[in-house]
Write a protein that holds these residues in place. Structure first.
Motif, PDB file in Angstrom:
ATOM      1  N   TYR A 146       2.229  16.462   7.756  1.00  0.00           N
ATOM      2  CA  TYR A 146       1.336  16.635   6.608  1.00  0.00           C
ATOM      3  C   TYR A 146       0.721  15.305   6.161  1.00  0.00           C
ATOM      4  O   TYR A 146      -0.279  15.281   5.448  1.00  0.00           O
ATOM      5  N   MET A 147       1.321  14.198   6.586  1.00  0.00           N
ATOM      6  CA  MET A 147       0.818  12.874   6.243  1.00  0.00           C
ATOM      7  C   MET A 147      -0.086  12.294   7.340  1.00  0.00           C
ATOM      8  O   MET A 147      -0.618  11.202   7.194  1.00  0.00           O
ATOM      9  N   GLN A 148      -0.258  13.018   8.461  1.00  0.00           N
ATOM     10  CA  GLN A 148      -0.944  12.481   9.625  1.00  0.00           C
ATOM     11  C   GLN A 148      -2.340  11.935   9.322  1.00  0.00           C
ATOM     12  O   GLN A 148      -2.724  10.891   9.860  1.00  0.00           O
TER      13      GLN A 148
ATOM     14  N   GLU B   9       8.042  -0.738   8.364  1.00  0.00           N
ATOM     15  CA  GLU B   9       9.478  -1.003   8.423  1.00  0.00           C
ATOM     16  C   GLU B   9       9.913  -1.866   7.247  1.00  0.00           C
ATOM     17  O   GLU B   9      11.002  -1.683   6.693  1.00  0.00           O
ATOM     18  N   GLU B  10       9.054  -2.797   6.844  1.00  0.00           N
ATOM     19  CA  GLU B  10       9.359  -3.677   5.717  1.00  0.00           C
ATOM     20  C   GLU B  10       9.027  -3.038   4.373  1.00  0.00           C
ATOM     21  O   GLU B  10       9.173  -3.679   3.329  1.00  0.00           O
ATOM     22  N   LYS B  11       8.548  -1.789   4.387  1.00  0.00           N
ATOM     23  CA  LYS B  11       8.182  -1.047   3.172  1.00  0.00           C
ATOM     24  C   LYS B  11       7.006  -1.677   2.437  1.00  0.00           C
ATOM     25  O   LYS B  11       6.819  -1.461   1.229  1.00  0.00           O
ATOM     26  N   ARG B  12       6.208  -2.486   3.144  1.00  0.00           N
ATOM     27  CA  ARG B  12       4.988  -3.030   2.533  1.00  0.00           C
ATOM     28  C   ARG B  12       3.872  -1.989   2.597  1.00  0.00           C
ATOM     29  O   ARG B  12       2.886  -2.082   1.876  1.00  0.00           O
ATOM     30  N   ILE B  13       4.003  -1.058   3.495  1.00  0.00           N
ATOM     31  CA  ILE B  13       3.123   0.111   3.550  1.00  0.00           C
ATOM     32  C   ILE B  13       4.011   1.342   3.577  1.00  0.00           C
ATOM     33  O   ILE B  13       4.903   1.466   4.416  1.00  0.00           O
ATOM     34  N   GLU B  14       3.769   2.258   2.633  1.00  0.00           N
ATOM     35  CA  GLU B  14       4.568   3.479   2.546  1.00  0.00           C
ATOM     36  C   GLU B  14       3.652   4.695   2.596  1.00  0.00           C
ATOM     37  O   GLU B  14       2.573   4.707   1.999  1.00  0.00           O
ATOM     38  N   ILE B  15       4.109   5.711   3.300  1.00  0.00           N
ATOM     39  CA  ILE B  15       3.430   7.007   3.317  1.00  0.00           C
ATOM     40  C   ILE B  15       4.477   8.059   2.972  1.00  0.00           C
ATOM     41  O   ILE B  15       5.466   8.211   3.696  1.00  0.00           O
ATOM     42  N   ALA B  16       4.277   8.752   1.864  1.00  0.00           N
ATOM     43  CA  ALA B  16       5.322   9.655   1.386  1.00  0.00           C
ATOM     44  C   ALA B  16       4.719  10.844   0.637  1.00  0.00           C
ATOM     45  O   ALA B  16       3.630  10.743   0.068  1.00  0.00           O
ATOM     46  N   PRO B  17       5.420  11.982   0.629  1.00  0.00           N
ATOM     47  CA  PRO B  17       4.961  13.131  -0.163  1.00  0.00           C
ATOM     48  C   PRO B  17       4.955  12.802  -1.647  1.00  0.00           C
ATOM     49  O   PRO B  17       5.689  11.917  -2.115  1.00  0.00           O
ATOM     50  N   LEU B  18       4.156  13.514  -2.385  1.00  0.00           N
ATOM     51  CA  LEU B  18       4.019  13.284  -3.820  1.00  0.00           C
ATOM     52  C   LEU B  18       5.363  13.392  -4.541  1.00  0.00           C
ATOM     53  O   LEU B  18       5.643  12.627  -5.464  1.00  0.00           O
ATOM     54  N   ALA B  19       6.212  14.326  -4.109  1.00  0.00           N
ATOM     55  CA  ALA B  19       7.497  14.534  -4.786  1.00  0.00           C
ATOM     56  C   ALA B  19       8.371  13.285  -4.752  1.00  0.00           C
ATOM     57  O   ALA B  19       9.229  13.091  -5.617  1.00  0.00           O
TER      58      ALA B  19
ATOM     59  N   ILE C 246       0.863  -1.184   0.000  1.00  0.00           N
ATOM     60  CA  ILE C 246       0.000   0.000   0.000  1.00  0.00           C
ATOM     61  C   ILE C 246       0.895   1.227   0.000  1.00  0.00           C
ATOM     62  O   ILE C 246       1.843   1.312   0.806  1.00  0.00           O
ATOM     63  N   ILE C 247       0.608   2.163  -0.895  1.00  0.00           N
ATOM     64  CA  ILE C 247       1.381   3.404  -0.962  1.00  0.00           C
ATOM     65  C   ILE C 247       0.403   4.571  -0.866  1.00  0.00           C
ATOM     66  O   ILE C 247      -0.516   4.687  -1.687  1.00  0.00           O
ATOM     67  N   LEU C 248       0.577   5.397   0.135  1.00  0.00           N
ATOM     68  CA  LEU C 248      -0.280   6.559   0.356  1.00  0.00           C
ATOM     69  C   LEU C 248       0.549   7.823   0.206  1.00  0.00           C
ATOM     70  O   LEU C 248       1.635   7.934   0.770  1.00  0.00           O
ATOM     71  N   SER C 249       0.007   8.786  -0.528  1.00  0.00           N
ATOM     72  CA  SER C 249       0.783   9.990  -0.816  1.00  0.00           C
ATOM     73  C   SER C 249      -0.095  11.235  -0.770  1.00  0.00           C
ATOM     74  O   SER C 249      -1.314  11.152  -0.955  1.00  0.00           O
ATOM     75  N   ARG C 250       0.543  12.365  -0.527  1.00  0.00           N
ATOM     76  CA  ARG C 250      -0.131  13.672  -0.551  1.00  0.00           C
ATOM     77  C   ARG C 250       0.859  14.720  -1.045  1.00  0.00           C
ATOM     78  O   ARG C 250       2.056  14.600  -0.788  1.00  0.00           O
TER      79      ARG C 250
END
Length: 335
Positions: free
Chosen positions: A204-206, A226-236, A177-181
């Motif tokens: 900003y990702m809260q 931690e395993e990068k199976r779920i990521e939350i990151a800025p759009l850039a 899962i990758i979530l971005s804003r």
């Protein structure tokens, strides 16, 4: 007529009433609420009087108001029969949607994979699409590889997208899962916040963390991140990546520029699902900068297999005042 003559007595018209019978007294108690506060709320908002007689409720008032109150009571009782507790705002939501009529449009539950039932249970409560627009949105999330959810705050666009993403992830349909804003509000302020880059962008990702925390236990979520199976990151941070076998959500997309939106959309890889959510009325981009969400809507709306789903203030599932606030701003904009 002579002075002192008796005038014929005037007949008083008894108020008309609707009687509803509820077989389960335990559920009826939940329907009425503590100290009958739910009944009092419906009385105040529909202009009727509700009397409790054993396992029956009598609704007195004008026909239209009686029918409206009866629809709301039936719809709320149906929720209780299905094991769904009444929550704050349910009465207002049923009044906005027309009570039981809205429930009847799509049946008791949303049909998903090959007629299966759609239902997500979180740690705290069961999550389900409630309005017709939300049901259509969730169906679109499952049926389309690229889906847009456009509408005001509080309509469940992001929350339902994350819910579907977690469901597909747990079911093995995607690997991550990758979530971005877009971190538009951050801008030059990022440099003044303490910590490393993660510490700077996390505030900003809260909202995305909050949604995930409703679905996954804290330790499990931390391990998956931690395993990068779920990521939350800025759009850039999406530039240069190919997002394969992933469920990808871009939230607050109205604050992405046209170039950022094009960059993000072209990250879609094999086996992935992509969801774009945004509110056209809350663009925080600098004056004169075109919103990428508006451009994507204009350019992609005719392409097959891309779902566009729209929400209004009637779909707000937050505090009832949120719907009233949105309607007030919409009326002001139109006036």
């Amino acid at each position: 007529m002579a002075i002192g003559a008796l005038t014929p007595p005037q007949t008083m018209t008894a108020p008309q009433e609707v009687q509803l019978e509820f077989p389960d007294n335990r559920l009826l108690i939940d329907l009425c609420g503590e100290y009958d506060r739910n009944l009092a709320d419906i009385e105040q908002k529909t202009g009727v009087q509700i009397l409790r007689r054993g396992n029956q409720l009598a609704i007195l008032g004008e026909e239209a108001q009686r029918n409206q109150a009866a629809q709301v009571l039936r719809s709320l009782y149906t929720r209780l029969e299905a094991g769904r507790p009444l929550e704050a705002g349910d009465i207002d939501r049923e009044l906005r949607l027309g009570g039981a009529q809205a429930e009847a449009e799509d049946g008791d539950q949303l049909e998903m994979f090959r007629g299966g039932q759609f239902e997500i249970k979180t740690r705290k409560k069961m999550v389900e699409p409630r309005t017709a627009a939300q049901k259509a949105y969730v169906r679109s999330l499952f049926e389309n590889e690229l889906c847009f959810g456009i509408g005001p705050a509080g309509t469940g666009k992001t929350y339902l997208a994350v819910a579907v993403g977690v469901t597909m992830f747990i079911g093995g349909h995607v690997d991550k899962i990758i979530l971005s804003r877009p971190a538009v509000e951050a801008g030059e302020r990022l440099g003044f916040l303490p910590g490393d880059m993660k510490d700077k962008v996390d505030p900003y990702m809260q909202p995305l963390y909050d949604a995930l925390n409703d679905f996954l236990p804290g330790k499990q979520l931390a391990k998956m991140m931690e395993e990068k199976r779920i990521e939350i990151a800025p759009l850039a941070f999406m530039r240069g990546r190919t997002l394969a076998n992933a469920f990808v959500v871009l939230d607050e997309a109205q604050n992405a520029t046209t170039m950022q939106m094009k960059m993000f959309l072209t990250r879609l890889g094999e086996g992935s699902r992509m969801v774009i959510t945004g509110d056209r009325s809350q663009v925080d981009l600098p004056r004169g900068v075109q919103s990428g969400l508006a451009d994507a809507e204009r350019l992609l709306s005719t392409i097959p297999k891309i779902g566009f789903n729209y929400f209004t203030s009637k779909d707000v599932v937050r505090h009832p005042l949120v719907a009233a606030i949105i309607e007030a701003y919409e009326a002001d904009a139109q006036g």
